[in-house]
Design an enzyme around this catalytic site. Structure first.
Site, PDB file in Angstrom:
ATOM      1  N   ASP A  25      63.744  22.302  65.684  1.00 54.20           N
ATOM      2  CA  ASP A  25      62.447  22.772  66.198  1.00 54.20           C
ATOM      3  C   ASP A  25      62.445  24.271  66.480  1.00 54.20           C
ATOM      4  OD1 ASP A  25      61.491  20.232  65.985  1.00 54.20           O
ATOM      5  OD2 ASP A  25      60.780  20.079  68.052  1.00 54.20           O
ATOM      6  N   ASN A  59      58.638  19.199  61.973  1.00 50.99           N
ATOM      7  CA  ASN A  59      57.897  18.247  62.798  1.00 50.99           C
ATOM      8  C   ASN A  59      57.825  18.766  64.230  1.00 50.99           C
ATOM      9  OD1 ASN A  59      56.458  16.024  63.505  1.00 50.99           O
ATOM     10  ND2 ASN A  59      58.162  14.581  63.414  1.00 50.99           N
ATOM     11  N   ASP A  76      58.230  12.218  77.362  1.00 49.29           N
ATOM     12  CA  ASP A  76      59.436  12.166  76.524  1.00 49.29           C
ATOM     13  C   ASP A  76      60.559  11.406  77.223  1.00 49.29           C
ATOM     14  OD1 ASP A  76      57.943  13.692  74.836  1.00 49.29           O
ATOM     15  OD2 ASP A  76      59.130  15.529  75.039  1.00 49.29           O
ATOM     16  N   GLU A 109      56.745  11.835  67.126  1.00 49.23           N
ATOM     17  CA  GLU A 109      57.585  11.854  65.923  1.00 49.23           C
ATOM     18  C   GLU A 109      57.385  10.604  65.064  1.00 49.23           C
ATOM     19  OE1 GLU A 109      58.022  13.415  68.495  1.00 49.23           O
ATOM     20  OE2 GLU A 109      59.672  14.853  68.473  1.00 49.23           O
ATOM     21  N   HIS A 153      64.412  11.752  66.975  1.00 54.07           N
ATOM     22  CA  HIS A 153      65.592  12.051  67.782  1.00 54.07           C
ATOM     23  C   HIS A 153      65.703  11.170  69.018  1.00 54.07           C
ATOM     24  CE1 HIS A 153      63.007  15.167  70.121  1.00 54.07           C
ATOM     25  NE2 HIS A 153      62.226  14.420  69.400  1.00 54.07           N
ATOM     26  N   ARG A 154      64.573  10.945  69.670  1.00 51.60           N
ATOM     27  CA  ARG A 154      64.649  10.210  70.948  1.00 51.60           C
ATOM     28  C   ARG A 154      64.968   8.726  70.739  1.00 51.60           C
ATOM     29  NH1 ARG A 154      63.803  14.196  74.146  1.00 51.60           N
ATOM     30  NH2 ARG A 154      62.264  15.752  73.538  1.00 51.60           N
ATOM     31  N   LYS A 157      66.552  17.516  65.800  1.00 47.78           N
ATOM     32  CA  LYS A 157      65.269  18.103  66.230  1.00 47.78           C
ATOM     33  C   LYS A 157      65.439  18.866  67.534  1.00 47.78           C
ATOM     34  CE  LYS A 157      60.343  16.992  66.422  1.00 47.78           C
ATOM     35  NZ  LYS A 157      59.798  17.535  67.654  1.00 47.78           N
TER      36      LYS A 157
HETATM   37  O1  LIG Z   1      54.321  21.287  75.438  1.00 47.93           O
HETATM   38  C1  LIG Z   1      55.399  20.789  75.180  1.00 47.93           C
HETATM   39  O2  LIG Z   1      56.445  21.472  75.111  1.00 47.93           O
HETATM   40  C2  LIG Z   1      55.492  19.351  74.941  1.00 47.93           C
HETATM   41  C3  LIG Z   1      54.475  18.527  75.369  1.00 47.93           C
HETATM   42  C4  LIG Z   1      54.531  17.063  75.271  1.00 47.93           C
HETATM   43  O3  LIG Z   1      53.627  16.657  74.280  1.00 47.93           O
HETATM   44  P1  LIG Z   1      52.131  16.073  74.590  1.00 47.93           P
HETATM   45  O4  LIG Z   1      51.399  17.046  75.396  1.00 47.93           O
HETATM   46  O5  LIG Z   1      51.589  15.914  73.204  1.00 47.93           O
HETATM   47  O6  LIG Z   1      52.334  14.776  75.309  1.00 47.93           O
HETATM   48  C5  LIG Z   1      55.917  16.573  74.889  1.00 47.93           C
HETATM   49  O7  LIG Z   1      55.867  15.252  74.456  1.00 47.93           O
HETATM   50  C6  LIG Z   1      56.536  17.418  73.815  1.00 47.93           C
HETATM   51  O8  LIG Z   1      57.829  16.960  73.466  1.00 47.93           O
HETATM   52  C7  LIG Z   1      56.694  18.830  74.267  1.00 47.93           C
HETATM   53  C1  LIG Z   2      57.089  14.860  71.185  1.00 47.18           C
HETATM   54  C2  LIG Z   2      58.119  15.625  70.923  1.00 47.18           C
HETATM   55  O1  LIG Z   2      58.105  16.710  70.133  1.00 47.18           O
HETATM   56  P1  LIG Z   2      56.970  17.756  69.714  1.00 47.18           P
HETATM   57  O2  LIG Z   2      57.334  19.009  70.428  1.00 47.18           O
HETATM   58  O3  LIG Z   2      57.128  17.891  68.248  1.00 47.18           O
HETATM   59  O4  LIG Z   2      55.641  17.230  70.126  1.00 47.18           O
HETATM   60  C3  LIG Z   2      59.463  15.304  71.473  1.00 47.18           C
HETATM   61  O5  LIG Z   2      60.365  16.150  71.398  1.00 47.18           O
HETATM   62  O6  LIG Z   2      59.666  14.206  71.997  1.00 47.18           O
END
Ligand SMILES: O=C(O)C1=C[C@@H](OP(=O)(O)O)[C@@H](O)[C@H](O)C1
Ligand SMILES: C=C(OP(=O)(O)O)C(=O)O
Length: 686
Positions: free
Chosen positions: A52, A99, A336, A364, A411-412, A439
């Site tokens: 990422d 992703n 998460d 994901e 990944h999770r 990721k």
């Molecule tokens: O802003 C961020 O860094 C994130 C927000 C969350 O997503 P959502 O807002 O779509 O739930 C989380 O799931 C993602 O892994 C990271």
């Molecule tokens: C939802 C996730 O990733 P993203 O930042 O791509 O939304 C995650 O890391 O669980």
């Protein structure tokens, strides 16, 4: 990182020790973008190095930011020189964002406001992850964004914005929906200061509907403040960016360790009995002062029974209540880390319900469906709804099933289900495509293996056989395919022979004790790049000569030498498993190994193989001498009194003659291994 097709985790029993976690994904990608938009150079410490962050770094580089070094190197900061709020005229780029939601969404907003000609692409799953609410918000401003495939989803084309309409709408707040992903609001919050810097009026954003995953907005606001932007937060409904806001690099910034990654180790501490002499798990790099919302996973884990203490940037976790307590929790604030609660639920005393997690379905993978399907494979009872999951663990140890976990490139899912290896039934767990952890946590399994202890000694595959039977090549490839460690026991005897002759000790029986004493003083390293170091010197080539082979055969006949190397060899046994190549692996060193293979081939065939090996290495060779030497070695190896070369009684034989390829031998060993796995039937059905 394990890049194997699957990773078999043997049953795990205990855990203990300390782990330093990699940087937070959410902080890393925000800091990278904010540094890129700012004036000046930002030095970023402890940046996460993962898929990422790599797509974000590559994108920033493609946009003309100076990134040094171009690749993240452990322990070394990364410096980003920003664009000071503007891109060159006619900037254009095609950006591949994998992703990574934290790259795709914020970059879309920033580039739509900066303007240029950009294509935002990603992996196929990215094209199923919504972005329409963000595009709608940006279009209100006059941004030019087109969908290249499906309406509402990437890939996107971004063009030159037209902000003239802004004047006519005055300071009307920009509306954005908050109920699908908080990343849309985060993206606007990070992009709109670019407009506010020249705007005579403050810019307001109104959230329409419920705002999910709020703590991520908190991270955004905290980091914006570090870069000079102070956003007013009116009850999480309206956010106001003051007129004249301008990005300013803080000079240097540190990335906390990832609180979501911490959840797997918090769960580990809660689930695993403490390893002997250890007291639970210490997690370093993130603690109770974290700005990451997922730190509140600590509260949920405590509610389930974990005993957790912590300081500003560390946590300590030990098993408390056991079995864990089932909980019923609204998880909207920890989307998460809540997945890790689902893994903990497998060890609870009843049914656990995780609510308000509808966003799992657009991450994901469809995480509610995936979690349910995989937990069911283990024997759990699972109920799922649009926005909840309810898990009842297998009723008794015998209700658990050995499962091969499909990971959906998520990944999770991989990290969560690694915790199923602590099941009370003593079953192993197979994690398919373990590299999906790249990721956010490429070395997750290495970190896990450093803390856990298997229920029974780690599995070993012994590959024994005479000299030049091809066992080294086969063992190396089998180890690579399974992600197992490799013990080239012959190399240890070669090293012993080399060290003894260099020390001027005659390689004869009456000197065996001196050689054994010398062995105890040697510092031997088998480096990951295949080099072999003796007391710091690279001896990889020196131990591969014919003379070194002969010397190895001589010293290996001495019982004292064999004894001196015994524990050394056994210490190679480690998670997730070991492939041991030698002559007495199955008979003496690892008599309990679950798979023993004996490779054989005619002396002529082996001499031919050795001849080719030497020629390929650029060494001179003579077939006639080689054959004679090899027969002499065979005689010594099979006739010595100390562990003579012979197949273990339970060894499976493979005739590795010239007409058989290396790949055939490797496939045969892997297939024998597979037949010994409890998920063999299920796997072959897939
Ligand atoms: O802003 C961020 O860094 C994130 C927000 C969350 O997503 P959502 O807002 O779509 O739930 C989380 O799931 C993602 O892994 C990271
Ligand atoms: C939802 C996730 O990733 P993203 O930042 O791509 O939304 C995650 O890391 O669980």
């Amino acid at each position: 990182m394990f890049t194997t097709e699957f990773l078999d985790l043997p049953h795990l029993a205990r855990a203990g020790g300390s782990v330093q976690l990699p940087g937070s994904k959410s902080i890393s990608n925000r800091v990278l973008l904010l540094a890129a938009l700012s004036a000046g150079t930002t030095t970023i410490h402890d940046l996460l190095d993962s898929d990422d962050t790599r797509v974000m770094l590559d994108a920033l580089h493609a946009l003309g930011c100076t990134v040094t070094p171009r690749q993240v190197t452990p322990g070394q900061p990364v410096q980003i020189t920003g664009i000071d709020g503007a891109l060159p005229n006619n900037a254009r780029a095609q950006l591949f964002l994998g992703n990574a939601g934290t790259a795709m969404r914020p970059l879309t907003a920033a580039l739509a406001i900066l303007g240029g000609s950009f294509e935002m692409t990603g992996v196929p799953r990215m094209y199923e992850r919504p972005i329409g609410d963000l595009v709608d918000a940006l279009r209100q401003l006059g941004c030019q964004i087109d969908y290249l495939r499906d309406e509402g989803f990437p890939p996107l084309r971004i063009g030159q914005p037209d902000f003239r309409q802004l004047g006519s709408t005055g300071a009307a707040p920009i509306q954005v929906r908050g109920d699908v992903s908080s990343q849309f609001l985060t993206s606007l919050l990070m992009a709109l200061p670019l407009l506010a810097s020249t705007s005579p009026q403050a810019i307001a954003i109104d959230v329409v509907g419920e705002l999910i995953s709020k703590p991520y907005i908190h991270i955004t606001l905290e980091l914006l403040a570090r870069f000079g932007i102070r956003v007013e937060n009116h009850g999480w409904q309206r956010f106001v960016i003051p007129a004249g806001s301008r990005y300013q690099s803080p000079g240097s910034i540190h990335v906390e360790a990832d609180a979501s990654s911490a959840s797997y180790f918090i769960a580990l501490g809660a689930i695993a009995a403490s390893a002997e002499g250890q007291n639970g798990i210490k997690i370093e790099g993130v603690g109770l002062d974290s700005i990451q919302g997922d730190i509140r996973f600590v509260e949920a884990a405590r509610a389930m029974g974990a005993e957790i203490t912590g300081g500003p940037n560390w946590l300590h976790v030990a098993r408390g209540r056991w079995p864990l307590r089932a909980i019923d929790l609204d998880c909207n604030h920890i989307p998460d880390a809540a997945m890790t609660l689902a893994a903990m639920a497998l060890y609870a005393d009843g049914t656990t319900t995780l609510r308000n997690i509808a966003s799992w379905r657009v991450k994901e993978t469809d995480r509610i469906a995936a979690m349910a399907a995989e937990a069911r494979k283990l024997g759990a009872l699972v109920e799922e709804g649009a926005g909840f999951i309810r898990i009842t663990p297998p009723a008794a140890p015998e209700d658990w099933r050995a499962a091969s976990i499909h990971t959906y490139d998520d990944h999770r899912i991989a990290m969560c289900f690694s915790l199923a290896a602590f099941n009370p039934a003593g079953l192993p767990v197979r994690i398919q495509d373990p590299k999906c952890v790249a990721k956010t946590f490429p070395d997750y399994f290495e970190a896990l293996f450093a803390l856990v202890q298997p229920g029974a000694p780690a599995p070993v595959i012994c590959i024994d056989g005479p000299t030049a039977s091809g066992k080294g090549t086969v063992a190396t490839l089998v180890a690579q395919r399974l992600g197992f460690a490799l013990l080239d026991s012959g190399a240890l005897y070669r090293i012993a022979g080399l060290a003894a002759s260099r020390a001027g000790i005659a390689l004869q029986a009456d000197q065996a004790d001196r050689i054994a004493a010398l062995i105890a003083t040697l510092h031997i390293v088998f480096a990951p790049d295949q080099r072999v170091l003796l007391n710091g010197e690279d001896i990889s080539l020196a131990i591969r000569t014919e003379e070194a082979g002969m010397n190895a055969s001589r010293v290996s006949a001495f019982p004292a030498v064999r004894q001196a190397l015994l524990q050394w060899q056994r210490d190679f046994r480690r998670l997730p498993g070991l492939v041991a190549d030698g002559r007495d692996m199955g008979t003496v060193i690892f008599p309990d190994a679950p798979l023993k293979v004996f490779l054989s081939a005619s002396a002529e065939c082996r001499a031919q193989r050795r001849f080719k090996q030497l020629i390929d290495k650029g060494l001179s060779a003579n077939m006639h001498d080689l054959l004679a030497d090899l027969q002499a070695r065979d005689a010594r190896d099979t006739q010595r009194s100390a562990s003579p070369l012979q197949p273990a009684e339970d060894a499976l034989h493979w005739d590795n003659n010239a007409e058989r390829t290396v790949e055939q031998a490797v496939q045969q060993v892997l297939s024998w291994w597979q037949q010994r796995q409890p998920f063999a039937a299920e796997e072959s059905a897939v």
